[in-house]
Write a protein that holds these residues in place. Sequence first.
Motif, PDB file in Angstrom:
ATOM      1  N   ASN A 194      -1.638  -8.912   6.971  1.00 59.70           N
ATOM      2  CA  ASN A 194      -1.628  -7.601   6.316  1.00 59.70           C
ATOM      3  C   ASN A 194      -2.123  -7.646   4.871  1.00 59.70           C
ATOM      4  OD1 ASN A 194       0.538  -8.854   5.142  1.00 59.70           O
ATOM      5  ND2 ASN A 194       2.041  -7.286   5.678  1.00 59.70           N
ATOM      6  N   ARG A 195      -2.632  -8.821   4.439  1.00 58.14           N
ATOM      7  CA  ARG A 195      -3.185  -8.933   3.088  1.00 58.14           C
ATOM      8  C   ARG A 195      -4.696  -9.086   3.086  1.00 58.14           C
ATOM      9  NH1 ARG A 195       0.402 -10.679  -0.800  1.00 58.14           N
ATOM     10  NH2 ARG A 195      -1.339 -10.253  -2.226  1.00 58.14           N
ATOM     11  N   VAL A 196      -5.308  -9.339   4.245  1.00 60.10           N
ATOM     12  CA  VAL A 196      -6.755  -9.536   4.280  1.00 60.10           C
ATOM     13  C   VAL A 196      -7.475  -8.216   4.055  1.00 60.10           C
ATOM     14  CG1 VAL A 196      -6.504 -11.506   5.847  1.00 60.10           C
ATOM     15  CG2 VAL A 196      -6.974  -9.231   6.784  1.00 60.10           C
ATOM     16  N   CYS A 197      -8.750  -8.300   3.691  1.00 64.02           N
ATOM     17  CA  CYS A 197      -9.603  -7.107   3.532  1.00 64.02           C
ATOM     18  C   CYS A 197      -8.982  -6.073   2.601  1.00 64.02           C
ATOM     19  CB  CYS A 197      -9.910  -6.488   4.888  1.00 64.02           C
ATOM     20  SG  CYS A 197     -10.825  -7.555   6.022  1.00 64.02           S
ATOM     21  N   ASP A 198      -8.535  -6.537   1.448  1.00 68.00           N
ATOM     22  CA  ASP A 198      -7.961  -5.646   0.435  1.00 68.00           C
ATOM     23  C   ASP A 198      -6.726  -4.917   0.948  1.00 68.00           C
ATOM     24  OD1 ASP A 198      -7.787  -4.459  -2.080  1.00 68.00           O
ATOM     25  OD2 ASP A 198      -9.211  -2.849  -1.610  1.00 68.00           O
ATOM     26  N   GLY A 199      -5.962  -5.588   1.834  1.00 63.94           N
ATOM     27  CA  GLY A 199      -4.740  -4.993   2.359  1.00 63.94           C
ATOM     28  C   GLY A 199      -4.983  -3.779   3.234  1.00 63.94           C
ATOM     29  N   ALA A 200      -6.148  -3.743   3.909  1.00 64.78           N
ATOM     30  CA  ALA A 200      -6.537  -2.537   4.655  1.00 64.78           C
ATOM     31  C   ALA A 200      -6.004  -2.485   6.077  1.00 64.78           C
ATOM     32  CB  ALA A 200      -8.064  -2.428   4.696  1.00 64.78           C
ATOM     33  N   PHE A 201      -5.278  -3.513   6.511  1.00 66.43           N
ATOM     34  CA  PHE A 201      -4.764  -3.513   7.880  1.00 66.43           C
ATOM     35  C   PHE A 201      -3.344  -2.976   7.904  1.00 66.43           C
ATOM     36  CE2 PHE A 201      -7.539  -7.202   9.708  1.00 66.43           C
ATOM     37  CZ  PHE A 201      -8.672  -6.555   9.258  1.00 66.43           C
ATOM     38  N   ASP A 202      -3.126  -1.896   8.658  1.00 70.13           N
ATOM     39  CA  ASP A 202      -1.773  -1.390   8.826  1.00 70.13           C
ATOM     40  C   ASP A 202      -1.016  -2.322   9.772  1.00 70.13           C
ATOM     41  OD1 ASP A 202      -2.716  -0.766  11.382  1.00 70.13           O
ATOM     42  OD2 ASP A 202      -2.884   1.382  10.978  1.00 70.13           O
ATOM     43  N   ALA A 203       0.236  -2.000  10.063  1.00 70.32           N
ATOM     44  CA  ALA A 203       1.066  -2.906  10.862  1.00 70.32           C
ATOM     45  C   ALA A 203       0.469  -3.196  12.241  1.00 70.32           C
ATOM     46  CB  ALA A 203       2.482  -2.348  10.991  1.00 70.32           C
ATOM     47  N   PRO A 204      -0.007  -2.186  12.993  1.00 68.08           N
ATOM     48  CA  PRO A 204      -0.614  -2.486  14.294  1.00 68.08           C
ATOM     49  C   PRO A 204      -1.868  -3.344  14.172  1.00 68.08           C
ATOM     50  CG  PRO A 204       0.016  -0.180  14.192  1.00 68.08           C
ATOM     51  CD  PRO A 204       0.157  -0.729  12.804  1.00 68.08           C
ATOM     52  N   ALA A 205      -2.675  -3.128  13.140  1.00 70.88           N
ATOM     53  CA  ALA A 205      -3.893  -3.912  12.961  1.00 70.88           C
ATOM     54  C   ALA A 205      -3.566  -5.358  12.585  1.00 70.88           C
ATOM     55  CB  ALA A 205      -4.778  -3.278  11.894  1.00 70.88           C
ATOM     56  N   ALA A 206      -2.562  -5.544  11.732  1.00 69.86           N
ATOM     57  CA  ALA A 206      -2.157  -6.896  11.363  1.00 69.86           C
ATOM     58  C   ALA A 206      -1.637  -7.654  12.577  1.00 69.86           C
ATOM     59  CB  ALA A 206      -1.086  -6.849  10.268  1.00 69.86           C
ATOM     60  N   GLU A 207      -0.877  -6.973  13.419  1.00 69.18           N
ATOM     61  CA  GLU A 207      -0.379  -7.605  14.636  1.00 69.18           C
ATOM     62  C   GLU A 207      -1.528  -7.918  15.588  1.00 69.18           C
ATOM     63  OE1 GLU A 207       1.958  -9.441  17.282  1.00 69.18           O
ATOM     64  OE2 GLU A 207       2.503  -8.801  15.246  1.00 69.18           O
TER      65      GLU A 207
ATOM     66  N   ILE B  77      -9.061  -0.222   9.159  1.00 67.93           N
ATOM     67  CA  ILE B  77      -9.793  -0.396   7.902  1.00 67.93           C
ATOM     68  C   ILE B  77     -10.715   0.793   7.642  1.00 67.93           C
ATOM     69  CG2 ILE B  77     -11.687  -1.750   8.911  1.00 67.93           C
ATOM     70  CD1 ILE B  77     -11.673  -3.422   6.344  1.00 67.93           C
ATOM     71  N   SER B  78     -11.203   1.438   8.714  1.00 67.44           N
ATOM     72  CA  SER B  78     -12.037   2.628   8.533  1.00 67.44           C
ATOM     73  C   SER B  78     -11.229   3.781   7.947  1.00 67.44           C
ATOM     74  CB  SER B  78     -12.649   3.047   9.871  1.00 67.44           C
ATOM     75  OG  SER B  78     -13.561   2.073  10.340  1.00 67.44           O
ATOM     76  N   ARG B  79      -9.973   3.915   8.363  1.00 65.64           N
ATOM     77  CA  ARG B  79      -9.115   4.960   7.797  1.00 65.64           C
ATOM     78  C   ARG B  79      -8.927   4.739   6.296  1.00 65.64           C
ATOM     79  NH1 ARG B  79      -3.712   5.309   9.829  1.00 65.64           N
ATOM     80  NH2 ARG B  79      -3.705   7.515   9.309  1.00 65.64           N
ATOM     81  N   LYS B  80      -8.752   3.471   5.893  1.00 60.62           N
ATOM     82  CA  LYS B  80      -8.578   3.166   4.476  1.00 60.62           C
ATOM     83  C   LYS B  80      -9.874   3.395   3.709  1.00 60.62           C
ATOM     84  CE  LYS B  80      -4.245   1.865   4.669  1.00 60.62           C
ATOM     85  NZ  LYS B  80      -3.853   0.459   4.500  1.00 60.62           N
ATOM     86  N   LEU B  81     -11.008   3.063   4.322  1.00 58.84           N
ATOM     87  CA  LEU B  81     -12.294   3.304   3.679  1.00 58.84           C
ATOM     88  C   LEU B  81     -12.515   4.797   3.495  1.00 58.84           C
ATOM     89  CD1 LEU B  81     -15.543   4.039   4.161  1.00 58.84           C
ATOM     90  CD2 LEU B  81     -14.923   2.251   2.526  1.00 58.84           C
ATOM     91  N   ALA B  82     -12.161   5.597   4.480  1.00 56.10           N
ATOM     92  CA  ALA B  82     -12.309   7.046   4.376  1.00 56.10           C
ATOM     93  C   ALA B  82     -11.467   7.598   3.224  1.00 56.10           C
ATOM     94  CB  ALA B  82     -11.918   7.709   5.696  1.00 56.10           C
ATOM     95  N   GLN B  83     -10.289   7.040   3.040  1.00 56.19           N
ATOM     96  CA  GLN B  83      -9.459   7.450   1.910  1.00 56.19           C
ATOM     97  C   GLN B  83     -10.145   7.110   0.593  1.00 56.19           C
ATOM     98  OE1 GLN B  83      -5.642   5.599   2.453  1.00 56.19           O
ATOM     99  NE2 GLN B  83      -5.201   6.708   4.343  1.00 56.19           N
ATOM    100  N   ALA B  84     -10.709   5.895   0.508  1.00 52.37           N
ATOM    101  CA  ALA B  84     -11.379   5.465  -0.718  1.00 52.37           C
ATOM    102  C   ALA B  84     -12.621   6.297  -1.000  1.00 52.37           C
ATOM    103  CB  ALA B  84     -11.751   3.986  -0.615  1.00 52.37           C
ATOM    104  N   ALA B  85     -13.277   6.777   0.067  1.00 51.66           N
ATOM    105  CA  ALA B  85     -14.484   7.579  -0.093  1.00 51.66           C
ATOM    106  C   ALA B  85     -14.180   9.065  -0.247  1.00 51.66           C
ATOM    107  CB  ALA B  85     -15.407   7.371   1.104  1.00 51.66           C
ATOM    108  N   GLY B  86     -12.917   9.448  -0.165  1.00 47.12           N
ATOM    109  CA  GLY B  86     -12.523  10.842  -0.330  1.00 47.12           C
ATOM    110  C   GLY B  86     -12.824  11.730   0.858  1.00 47.12           C
ATOM    111  N   CYS B  87     -12.892  11.135   2.064  1.00 45.48           N
ATOM    112  CA  CYS B  87     -13.228  11.946   3.235  1.00 45.48           C
ATOM    113  C   CYS B  87     -12.230  11.742   4.368  1.00 45.48           C
ATOM    114  CB  CYS B  87     -14.642  11.610   3.718  1.00 45.48           C
ATOM    115  SG  CYS B  87     -14.846   9.912   4.317  1.00 45.48           S
TER     116      CYS B  87
END
Length: 209
Positions: free
Chosen positions: A26-39, A186-196
Amino acid sequence: MLFTGACGGDTDKKATREPGTPVVANRVCDGAFDAPAAEALRRLAGTDRFDESAGAGEIGAAAAFSLTKAAQHLHDTYRQRSACWVYKTGDDSGEPLLEIRFSASQGYPSGTREESDTDEVTYPVGLFAQVGRNGADLFFQCSTKAPAEDAYIGDTKYVKAELFSPSGQMRGDSIDHDRMVILNSISRKLAQAAGCASEADLPATVSPR
């Protein structure tokens, strides 16, 4: 055509890995993995110890992945885009377990091909999402403007997320689903960073096929 772009075919994949302390899923890729992704990453790798190398960044210089940088460089050339490279700690093969990149896109696949005629599996995520032997692609709505008139990619309404992760390196009985869970997170986190984020409307949970 999916999985034949930058991911998986660039010699930068052999670049020297940055030394450092191993990190958990859950720390890789700038902490972009939520709990299901980390698992999902732990299942695929069979471990919870990972190394990261610097990604593409500015030409001639390594740059650690960050969601902010990835959002800022969506319209740049391949080598200028921020990339996340994840390796299993102790793996000396030189091949990443995961390589993830994002780019602005002028369109997205129609998804009209019959799945029975391909090795890929589609998922009801974003505008188009597909997993294949060497990774996954995910297209989602995200209107962004090029930072300059001479940008490599102009203003677009979409973003393409690419995950290079050969199935031969993976473990478990849910390899396709786990890779899509990771790419969606990680796409959800990128969308947040991009404001969309609201425009992208990516799901919190990826349903199994």
